[in-house]
Design a protein around this motif. Structure first.
Motif, PDB file in Angstrom:
ATOM      1  N   ASP A 260     -24.487 -22.455  22.691  1.00 49.86           N
ATOM      2  CA  ASP A 260     -23.388 -23.422  22.598  1.00 49.86           C
ATOM      3  C   ASP A 260     -23.324 -24.032  21.199  1.00 49.86           C
ATOM      4  OD1 ASP A 260     -22.526 -23.250  25.330  1.00 49.86           O
ATOM      5  OD2 ASP A 260     -24.300 -24.401  25.893  1.00 49.86           O
ATOM      6  N   LEU A 261     -24.487 -24.436  20.683  1.00 48.14           N
ATOM      7  CA  LEU A 261     -24.554 -25.121  19.402  1.00 48.14           C
ATOM      8  C   LEU A 261     -25.637 -24.490  18.531  1.00 48.14           C
ATOM      9  CD1 LEU A 261     -24.567 -28.801  20.762  1.00 48.14           C
ATOM     10  CD2 LEU A 261     -22.565 -27.488  20.044  1.00 48.14           C
ATOM     11  N   THR A 262     -25.419 -24.511  17.223  1.00 49.60           N
ATOM     12  CA  THR A 262     -26.406 -23.990  16.274  1.00 49.60           C
ATOM     13  C   THR A 262     -26.542 -24.961  15.109  1.00 49.60           C
ATOM     14  OG1 THR A 262     -25.845 -21.688  16.832  1.00 49.60           O
ATOM     15  CG2 THR A 262     -27.033 -22.072  14.765  1.00 49.60           C
ATOM     16  N   LEU A 263     -27.782 -25.342  14.822  1.00 51.54           N
ATOM     17  CA  LEU A 263     -28.082 -26.218  13.692  1.00 51.54           C
ATOM     18  C   LEU A 263     -28.675 -25.349  12.587  1.00 51.54           C
ATOM     19  CD1 LEU A 263     -28.153 -29.301  12.923  1.00 51.54           C
ATOM     20  CD2 LEU A 263     -30.550 -29.257  13.633  1.00 51.54           C
ATOM     21  N   TYR A 264     -28.057 -25.354  11.406  1.00 53.11           N
ATOM     22  CA  TYR A 264     -28.527 -24.469  10.339  1.00 53.11           C
ATOM     23  C   TYR A 264     -28.188 -25.053   8.974  1.00 53.11           C
ATOM     24  CZ  TYR A 264     -23.684 -22.941   9.609  1.00 53.11           C
ATOM     25  OH  TYR A 264     -22.340 -22.910   9.314  1.00 53.11           O
ATOM     26  N   SER A 265     -28.792 -24.496   7.921  1.00 49.88           N
ATOM     27  CA  SER A 265     -28.551 -24.975   6.562  1.00 49.88           C
ATOM     28  C   SER A 265     -27.747 -23.949   5.782  1.00 49.88           C
ATOM     29  CB  SER A 265     -29.877 -25.258   5.845  1.00 49.88           C
ATOM     30  OG  SER A 265     -30.652 -24.076   5.748  1.00 49.88           O
ATOM     31  N   SER A 266     -27.175 -24.404   4.664  1.00 49.56           N
ATOM     32  CA  SER A 266     -26.372 -23.526   3.809  1.00 49.56           C
ATOM     33  C   SER A 266     -26.408 -24.036   2.380  1.00 49.56           C
ATOM     34  CB  SER A 266     -24.924 -23.463   4.314  1.00 49.56           C
ATOM     35  OG  SER A 266     -24.287 -24.719   4.147  1.00 49.56           O
ATOM     36  N   THR A 267     -25.952 -23.210   1.469  1.00 45.26           N
ATOM     37  CA  THR A 267     -25.887 -23.613   0.063  1.00 45.26           C
ATOM     38  C   THR A 267     -24.603 -24.375  -0.235  1.00 45.26           C
ATOM     39  OG1 THR A 267     -24.899 -21.464  -0.489  1.00 45.26           O
ATOM     40  CG2 THR A 267     -27.296 -21.655  -0.690  1.00 45.26           C
ATOM     41  N   ASN A 268     -23.616 -24.288   0.657  1.00 45.59           N
ATOM     42  CA  ASN A 268     -22.316 -24.919   0.417  1.00 45.59           C
ATOM     43  C   ASN A 268     -21.915 -25.818   1.580  1.00 45.59           C
ATOM     44  OD1 ASN A 268     -21.784 -23.379  -2.049  1.00 45.59           O
ATOM     45  ND2 ASN A 268     -21.506 -21.628  -0.681  1.00 45.59           N
ATOM     46  N   HIS A 269     -21.053 -26.776   1.295  1.00 42.37           N
ATOM     47  CA  HIS A 269     -20.450 -27.618   2.316  1.00 42.37           C
ATOM     48  C   HIS A 269     -19.521 -26.761   3.165  1.00 42.37           C
ATOM     49  CE1 HIS A 269     -17.555 -30.490   4.022  1.00 42.37           C
ATOM     50  NE2 HIS A 269     -18.504 -31.389   3.916  1.00 42.37           N
TER      51      HIS A 269
ATOM     52  N   ILE B 132     -33.507 -24.780  24.318  1.00 37.42           N
ATOM     53  CA  ILE B 132     -33.652 -24.329  22.941  1.00 37.42           C
ATOM     54  C   ILE B 132     -33.718 -22.800  22.932  1.00 37.42           C
ATOM     55  CG2 ILE B 132     -34.989 -24.494  20.829  1.00 37.42           C
ATOM     56  CD1 ILE B 132     -33.680 -27.119  21.796  1.00 37.42           C
ATOM     57  N   VAL B 133     -32.814 -22.193  22.188  1.00 37.10           N
ATOM     58  CA  VAL B 133     -32.707 -20.734  22.149  1.00 37.10           C
ATOM     59  C   VAL B 133     -33.422 -20.215  20.912  1.00 37.10           C
ATOM     60  CG1 VAL B 133     -31.124 -18.782  22.040  1.00 37.10           C
ATOM     61  CG2 VAL B 133     -30.506 -20.822  23.356  1.00 37.10           C
ATOM     62  N   ASN B 134     -34.323 -19.271  21.099  1.00 37.72           N
ATOM     63  CA  ASN B 134     -34.999 -18.616  19.981  1.00 37.72           C
ATOM     64  C   ASN B 134     -34.004 -17.704  19.274  1.00 37.72           C
ATOM     65  OD1 ASN B 134     -36.545 -16.981  18.265  1.00 37.72           O
ATOM     66  ND2 ASN B 134     -38.311 -17.028  19.641  1.00 37.72           N
ATOM     67  N   PRO B 135     -33.715 -17.950  17.985  1.00 39.58           N
ATOM     68  CA  PRO B 135     -32.713 -17.126  17.294  1.00 39.58           C
ATOM     69  C   PRO B 135     -33.120 -15.672  17.155  1.00 39.58           C
ATOM     70  CG  PRO B 135     -33.904 -18.521  15.744  1.00 39.58           C
ATOM     71  CD  PRO B 135     -34.291 -18.979  17.117  1.00 39.58           C
TER      72      PRO B 135
ATOM     73  N   VAL C 269     -27.118 -27.210  28.139  1.00 44.62           N
ATOM     74  CA  VAL C 269     -26.603 -26.923  26.805  1.00 44.62           C
ATOM     75  C   VAL C 269     -27.606 -26.021  26.101  1.00 44.62           C
ATOM     76  CG1 VAL C 269     -25.700 -27.878  24.660  1.00 44.62           C
ATOM     77  CG2 VAL C 269     -25.680 -29.260  26.724  1.00 44.62           C
ATOM     78  N   THR C 270     -27.155 -24.938  25.499  1.00 42.08           N
ATOM     79  CA  THR C 270     -28.041 -24.071  24.735  1.00 42.08           C
ATOM     80  C   THR C 270     -27.896 -24.411  23.258  1.00 42.08           C
ATOM     81  OG1 THR C 270     -26.331 -22.347  24.728  1.00 42.08           O
ATOM     82  CG2 THR C 270     -28.040 -22.207  26.408  1.00 42.08           C
ATOM     83  N   LEU C 271     -29.043 -24.586  22.601  1.00 49.70           N
ATOM     84  CA  LEU C 271     -29.062 -25.011  21.198  1.00 49.70           C
ATOM     85  C   LEU C 271     -30.004 -24.117  20.409  1.00 49.70           C
ATOM     86  CD1 LEU C 271     -28.487 -27.087  18.891  1.00 49.70           C
ATOM     87  CD2 LEU C 271     -30.414 -28.424  19.791  1.00 49.70           C
ATOM     88  N   SER C 272     -29.496 -23.538  19.334  1.00 52.64           N
ATOM     89  CA  SER C 272     -30.320 -22.744  18.426  1.00 52.64           C
ATOM     90  C   SER C 272     -30.628 -23.589  17.203  1.00 52.64           C
ATOM     91  CB  SER C 272     -29.572 -21.465  18.011  1.00 52.64           C
ATOM     92  OG  SER C 272     -30.346 -20.716  17.084  1.00 52.64           O
ATOM     93  N   ILE C 273     -31.909 -23.703  16.848  1.00 50.41           N
ATOM     94  CA  ILE C 273     -32.334 -24.565  15.740  1.00 50.41           C
ATOM     95  C   ILE C 273     -32.880 -23.694  14.617  1.00 50.41           C
ATOM     96  CG2 ILE C 273     -33.761 -26.516  15.067  1.00 50.41           C
ATOM     97  CD1 ILE C 273     -33.992 -27.204  18.048  1.00 50.41           C
ATOM     98  N   LEU C 274     -32.127 -23.597  13.535  1.00 51.20           N
ATOM     99  CA  LEU C 274     -32.551 -22.801  12.387  1.00 51.20           C
ATOM    100  C   LEU C 274     -33.032 -23.675  11.235  1.00 51.20           C
ATOM    101  CD1 LEU C 274     -29.652 -20.174  12.355  1.00 51.20           C
ATOM    102  CD2 LEU C 274     -31.806 -20.114  13.605  1.00 51.20           C
ATOM    103  N   SER C 275     -32.797 -24.993  11.326  1.00 44.44           N
ATOM    104  CA  SER C 275     -33.236 -25.936  10.298  1.00 44.44           C
ATOM    105  C   SER C 275     -33.635 -27.249  10.970  1.00 44.44           C
ATOM    106  CB  SER C 275     -32.116 -26.208   9.287  1.00 44.44           C
ATOM    107  OG  SER C 275     -31.805 -25.047   8.543  1.00 44.44           O
TER     108      SER C 275
END
Length: 301
Positions: free
Chosen positions: A137-146, A124-127, A95-101
């Motif tokens: 496959d998956l990306t974990l990230y933050s945002s200002t909105n739901h 873990i994929v370097n963005p 599984v490839t996972l990008s972690i931005l947060s």
């Protein structure tokens, strides 16, 4: 709670041990999490799966029916996992996972996933270094909105706190007002990062533009700058808890400062079984992991 590999495995363990607390211990999860999973299954199927007998639990008629199908389903899944152990199927196991947060918490959380799924490889994929132009496959990230759509789900809403040196004259206040900090120096990520956008947005609402004296998106670096008295910072309360353990971390009183943590998955092609497993694990357990980890190691009061 939808029917998935995780929820069926949890249900099966509870049925086998006939005791929620013992089943939770065997699964290495908190007992409330197991209870919520069972309730979610009951609500989705509109049935009662267990009945209490003292401290123990017993399957109902509907529970026995679900167990029969769950055992078949999970047996097929176990067989699939065995086939995936073949080196020729290594790509299907990865599984490839990008972690931005939440970069500080996710490694230990993934270790919990690996305990339950030892054959799965998480890459873990370097963005900043696209993998041959292939979307993770998956990306974990933050945002200002739901965010909620066909390929993204918001995991939780997280408050932001102001971090100051403990020697700061505001350090012992129950809360701070952002408007009172218009003349202070700020440590913040550079433009283009969500946390910088959030800081700019809330400061604008308070009637000023923040004076950025140093830029970094690394929690540890921001901690050191603040601790040295070079500036203050507005940071996530839960996922960054370890970055301000010897600083004053105060809620903001004049605004509801927050961000959202989200998980998205690729839209091109179908997700592999292993990617679906990790997605379900993150959706079902990451918020609880973050909350328990932060509260146990650095209570927020």
């Amino acid at each position: 709670m939808k029917l998935n590999f995780t929820s069926l495995a949890y249900f099966k363990k509870a049925a086998e041990m006939e005791h929620l607390t013992k089943a939770a211990e065997a699964l290495h999860i908190a007992q409330p999490a197991l209870s919520r999973t069972i309730r979610g299954l009951e609500e989705e199927l509109n049935v009662t799966l267990f009945e209490k007998e003292g401290r123990s639990i017993r399957l109902t008629r509907d529970g026995h029916i679900l167990l029969k199908y769950a055992e078949r389903f999970l047996a097929d899944y176990d067989g699939l996992q065995q086939e995936l152990k073949d080196p020729r199927d290594l790509q299907q196991m990865t599984v490839t996972l990008s972690i931005l947060s939440a970069t500080k918490l996710i490694p230990a959380f993934l270790a919990e996933f690996k305990k339950a799924n030892p054959s799965v490889m998480v890459e873990i994929v370097n963005p900043n270094m696209p993998m041959a132009h292939k979307m993770p496959d998956l990306t974990l990230y933050s945002s200002t909105n739901h965010i909620e759509n066909s390929h993204t789900v918001t995991l939780f809403r997280e408050s932001l706190v102001m971090v100051l040196p403990r020697t700061d004259r505001h350090a012992n206040l129950p809360y701070v007002n952002l408007a009172d900090f218009r003349d202070r120096n700020y440590i913040a990520p550079s433009k283009g990062f969500v946390l910088r956008d959030i800081l700019d947005t809330y400061c604008k609402k308070a009637g000023f533009s923040p004076k950025i004296v140093m830029e970094s998106d690394n929690p540890g670096t921001i901690h050191e700058f603040v601790n040295a008295g070079l500036g203050i910072a507005l940071v996530p309360q839960m996922t960054w808890y370890a970055a301000f353990q010897n600083l004053a971390a105060l809620p903001v009183g004049d605004q509801d400062c927050h961000r959202y943590l989200n998980l998205s998955w690729k839209t091109e092609g179908r997700l592999s079984l292993t990617a679906v497993l990790l997605r379900e694990f993150i959706v079902d357990h990451f918020w609880e992991y973050v909350r328990e980890k932060a509260n146990s190691e650095f209570p927020m009061g």
